[in-house]
Design a protein around this motif. Structure first.
Motif, PDB file in Angstrom:
ATOM      1  N   CYS A 138      40.076  47.607  43.546  1.00  0.00           N
ATOM      2  CA  CYS A 138      39.380  46.351  43.854  1.00  0.00           C
ATOM      3  C   CYS A 138      39.559  46.025  45.338  1.00  0.00           C
ATOM      4  CB  CYS A 138      39.903  45.211  42.987  1.00  0.00           C
ATOM      5  SG  CYS A 138      41.694  44.962  43.047  1.00  0.00           S
ATOM      6  N   ARG A 139      38.684  45.176  45.872  1.00  0.00           N
ATOM      7  CA  ARG A 139      38.688  44.906  47.306  1.00  0.00           C
ATOM      8  C   ARG A 139      39.930  44.151  47.768  1.00  0.00           C
ATOM      9  NH1 ARG A 139      32.420  42.982  47.566  1.00  0.00           N
ATOM     10  NH2 ARG A 139      33.198  41.773  45.794  1.00  0.00           N
ATOM     11  N   SER A 140      40.531  43.376  46.880  1.00  0.00           N
ATOM     12  CA  SER A 140      41.719  42.571  47.209  1.00  0.00           C
ATOM     13  C   SER A 140      42.429  42.245  45.905  1.00  0.00           C
ATOM     14  CB  SER A 140      41.304  41.283  47.933  1.00  0.00           C
ATOM     15  OG  SER A 140      40.401  40.531  47.124  1.00  0.00           O
ATOM     16  N   PRO A 141      43.711  41.843  45.949  1.00  0.00           N
ATOM     17  CA  PRO A 141      44.381  41.455  44.706  1.00  0.00           C
ATOM     18  C   PRO A 141      43.535  40.456  43.926  1.00  0.00           C
ATOM     19  CG  PRO A 141      45.971  41.589  46.481  1.00  0.00           C
ATOM     20  CD  PRO A 141      44.624  41.769  47.115  1.00  0.00           C
ATOM     21  N   THR A 142      43.356  40.734  42.637  1.00  0.00           N
ATOM     22  CA  THR A 142      42.345  40.039  41.852  1.00  0.00           C
ATOM     23  C   THR A 142      42.946  39.312  40.658  1.00  0.00           C
ATOM     24  OG1 THR A 142      40.710  41.704  42.502  1.00  0.00           O
ATOM     25  CG2 THR A 142      40.184  40.362  40.582  1.00  0.00           C
ATOM     26  N   LEU A 143      42.556  38.038  40.516  1.00  0.00           N
ATOM     27  CA  LEU A 143      42.907  37.273  39.332  1.00  0.00           C
ATOM     28  C   LEU A 143      42.048  37.770  38.177  1.00  0.00           C
ATOM     29  CD1 LEU A 143      42.979  33.672  40.875  1.00  0.00           C
ATOM     30  CD2 LEU A 143      44.783  35.393  40.852  1.00  0.00           C
ATOM     31  N   GLY A 144      42.455  37.459  36.968  1.00  0.00           N
ATOM     32  CA  GLY A 144      41.664  37.939  35.835  1.00  0.00           C
ATOM     33  C   GLY A 144      41.981  37.201  34.566  1.00  0.00           C
ATOM     34  N   GLY A 145      41.176  37.470  33.545  1.00  0.00           N
ATOM     35  CA  GLY A 145      41.345  36.844  32.245  1.00  0.00           C
ATOM     36  C   GLY A 145      40.699  35.473  32.180  1.00  0.00           C
ATOM     37  N   ARG A 146      40.316  35.093  30.981  1.00  0.00           N
ATOM     38  CA  ARG A 146      39.869  33.720  30.750  1.00  0.00           C
ATOM     39  C   ARG A 146      40.627  33.171  29.549  1.00  0.00           C
ATOM     40  NH1 ARG A 146      33.888  33.936  27.891  1.00  0.00           N
ATOM     41  NH2 ARG A 146      33.807  36.190  27.556  1.00  0.00           N
ATOM     42  N   THR A 147      40.890  31.881  29.575  1.00  0.00           N
ATOM     43  CA  THR A 147      41.716  31.258  28.542  1.00  0.00           C
ATOM     44  C   THR A 147      40.850  30.427  27.603  1.00  0.00           C
ATOM     45  OG1 THR A 147      43.600  31.169  30.054  1.00  0.00           O
ATOM     46  CG2 THR A 147      43.681  29.755  28.104  1.00  0.00           C
ATOM     47  N   ASP A 188      39.390  38.886  27.907  1.00  0.00           N
ATOM     48  CA  ASP A 188      38.425  39.328  28.923  1.00  0.00           C
ATOM     49  C   ASP A 188      39.153  39.636  30.234  1.00  0.00           C
ATOM     50  OD1 ASP A 188      36.058  39.982  30.150  1.00  0.00           O
ATOM     51  OD2 ASP A 188      35.438  37.927  30.518  1.00  0.00           O
ATOM     52  N   PHE A 189      40.089  40.561  30.162  1.00  0.00           N
ATOM     53  CA  PHE A 189      40.965  40.853  31.295  1.00  0.00           C
ATOM     54  C   PHE A 189      40.292  41.679  32.399  1.00  0.00           C
ATOM     55  CE2 PHE A 189      44.135  39.878  28.054  1.00  0.00           C
ATOM     56  CZ  PHE A 189      45.108  39.213  28.778  1.00  0.00           C
ATOM     57  N   ARG A 190      39.210  42.392  32.099  1.00  0.00           N
ATOM     58  CA  ARG A 190      38.717  43.394  33.039  1.00  0.00           C
ATOM     59  C   ARG A 190      37.533  42.941  33.901  1.00  0.00           C
ATOM     60  NH1 ARG A 190      41.554  47.973  31.630  1.00  0.00           N
ATOM     61  NH2 ARG A 190      42.313  47.981  29.490  1.00  0.00           N
ATOM     62  N   THR A 191      36.805  41.928  33.475  1.00  0.00           N
ATOM     63  CA  THR A 191      35.553  41.566  34.147  1.00  0.00           C
ATOM     64  C   THR A 191      35.754  41.201  35.611  1.00  0.00           C
ATOM     65  OG1 THR A 191      34.555  40.844  32.073  1.00  0.00           O
ATOM     66  CG2 THR A 191      33.594  39.989  34.105  1.00  0.00           C
ATOM     67  N   SER A 192      36.744  40.391  35.919  1.00  0.00           N
ATOM     68  CA  SER A 192      36.942  39.953  37.302  1.00  0.00           C
ATOM     69  C   SER A 192      37.214  41.120  38.225  1.00  0.00           C
ATOM     70  CB  SER A 192      38.091  38.941  37.384  1.00  0.00           C
ATOM     71  OG  SER A 192      37.763  37.753  36.714  1.00  0.00           O
ATOM     72  N   ASP A 193      38.005  42.061  37.764  1.00  0.00           N
ATOM     73  CA  ASP A 193      38.314  43.229  38.585  1.00  0.00           C
ATOM     74  C   ASP A 193      37.053  44.051  38.845  1.00  0.00           C
ATOM     75  OD1 ASP A 193      40.632  45.082  39.638  1.00  0.00           O
ATOM     76  OD2 ASP A 193      39.282  46.374  38.504  1.00  0.00           O
ATOM     77  N   LEU A 194      36.234  44.247  37.831  1.00  0.00           N
ATOM     78  CA  LEU A 194      34.993  44.992  37.999  1.00  0.00           C
ATOM     79  C   LEU A 194      34.067  44.293  38.992  1.00  0.00           C
ATOM     80  CD1 LEU A 194      34.525  45.932  34.255  1.00  0.00           C
ATOM     81  CD2 LEU A 194      34.678  47.605  36.099  1.00  0.00           C
ATOM     82  N   ARG A 195      34.019  42.976  38.915  1.00  0.00           N
ATOM     83  CA  ARG A 195      33.171  42.213  39.841  1.00  0.00           C
ATOM     84  C   ARG A 195      33.683  42.311  41.280  1.00  0.00           C
ATOM     85  NH1 ARG A 195      32.370  36.834  36.016  1.00  0.00           N
ATOM     86  NH2 ARG A 195      30.661  37.687  34.744  1.00  0.00           N
TER      87      ARG A 195
END
Length: 353
Positions: free
Chosen positions: A334-343, A107-114
């Protein structure tokens, strides 16, 4: 949609320390048909069946690796709608983790989209890392020609990928998808092998001009596109003979890439090509005619151009676990450098009673 790539990367999430084994597991005809039928769909039985195919193919391939500590699992994109802040990659990382007994980042993309990003492209942070590894000192561009083509402009002098000015990246437009779809529809074959059909044809300058007028190509990055965004091109060439249609579609792909190069912060010293499209000699010849810098294959750097995407998600998996950003305003908007992915950690089997 040809199959699953897997690649070992030894990394701390910042530097690429070593590259290891690579492997490929092709989809069979029925699997490809099922994935094709699920494209554009968000739910339903076809989507669920597609997810099972993706999970099982990855689990099967991962069994060939015996040194793995962590898996980066991207899944298969069925829909990508960045304008609606949504994208779907089928495949459940928890199922893969349970099957292989290893932690899986997905799920690498969700955080960036948010965070108001496009959710793509995500490979640029890996591109930056290998440019650092190769000690590239002047701006270069990595061009990935997959179903959609995307471009990463890299300036390693900024030291880290999330730094402002270090990267500029976006989807150029169509890549192999329109060429493959044309040949599949007309001939029932998967691709224009080495661009042989296009080489025998003559591009329609009228259609190329019409295609280049698409507003997408004038928009500055970051921007991303679904593989079907440019499918109307097939209608434009419908009345052309096959060789001319192939030449026209191929010229449209190269022209879209050339237009993207014109949007970069500066002209790169070279464009280094990876992805399946680098095997299309006619496409690379067309591109060489349209840009003002050298065009070379990633093999000139000593990398396997078929495996860069797999390596990228292995690298991003480690970054995710270490709390390092996977995207930045310069790569996805994205608005700022974004973390992503879930483990997902593997769950222990329930004890027998």
């Amino acid at each position: 949609m040809d199959g699953v790539d897997a690649a070992e990367v030894l990394t701390d999430g910042k530097s690429v320390l070593d590259l290891g084994k690579v492997a490929f597991r092709p989809f069979n005809r029925e699997e490809r048909r099922l994935i094709q039928s699920a494209l554009g769909k968000w739910r339903g039985g076809t989507v669920e069946a597609c997810a099972r195919v993706i999970e099982e193919a990855h689990i099967e391939l991962l069994a060939e690796f015996d040194r793995t500590a962590l898996v980066g699992f991207h899944g298969q994109t069925l829909v990508h709608e960045p304008h609606n802040q949504r994208s779907m990659q089928v495949g459940n990382g928890q199922i893969v983790a349970d099957a292989v007994g290893l932690p899986v980042v997905w799920d690498f993309r969700t955080s960036d989209l948010r965070n108001m990003g496009q959710g793509a492209p995500l490979a640029p942070f890996y591109h930056f890392a290998i440019a650092m590894r190769e000690r590239v000192s002047s701006p270069v561009a990595l061009l990935n020609i997959g179903g959609v083509s995307n471009l990463t402009w890299i300036d390693t002098r900024f030291g880290k990928p999330e730094a402002s000015g270090a990267l500029a990246a976006f989807d150029c437009g169509p890549g192999n998808c329109v060429i493959d779809d044309l040949v599949k529809t007309r001939l029932g074959q998967p691709r224009d092998e080495n661009g042989g059909l296009a080489r025998r044809g003559r591009p329609s300058s009228r259609i190329v001009r019409q295609f280049k007028s698409d507003r997408y190509f004038a928009r500055s990055g970051p921007k991303s596109a679904d593989r079907n965004r440019f499918s109307y091109l097939l209608e434009l060439v419908d009345e052309l003979e096959l060789a001319d249609a192939a030449a026209t579609v191929t010229r449209c792909v190269s022209s879209a890439i050339a237009a993207a190069v014109g949007l970069l912060p500066s002209v790169p010293t070279e464009i280094v090509v990876c992805g399946g499209g680098r095997h299309n000699a006619t496409l690379l010849e067309f591109l060489n005619e349209e840009v003002d810098c050298s065009v070379t294959k990633i093999e000139s750097w000593g990398y396997d151009g078929d495996m860069l995407e797999a390596q990228a998600f292995a690298f991003l998996a480690v970054r995710s676990c270490r709390g390092l950003p996977l995207s930045s305003p310069g790569t996805t908007g994205c608005r700022s450098p974004t973390l992503g992915g879930r483990t997902s950690l593997p769950r222990q089997a329930a004890p027998a009673i």
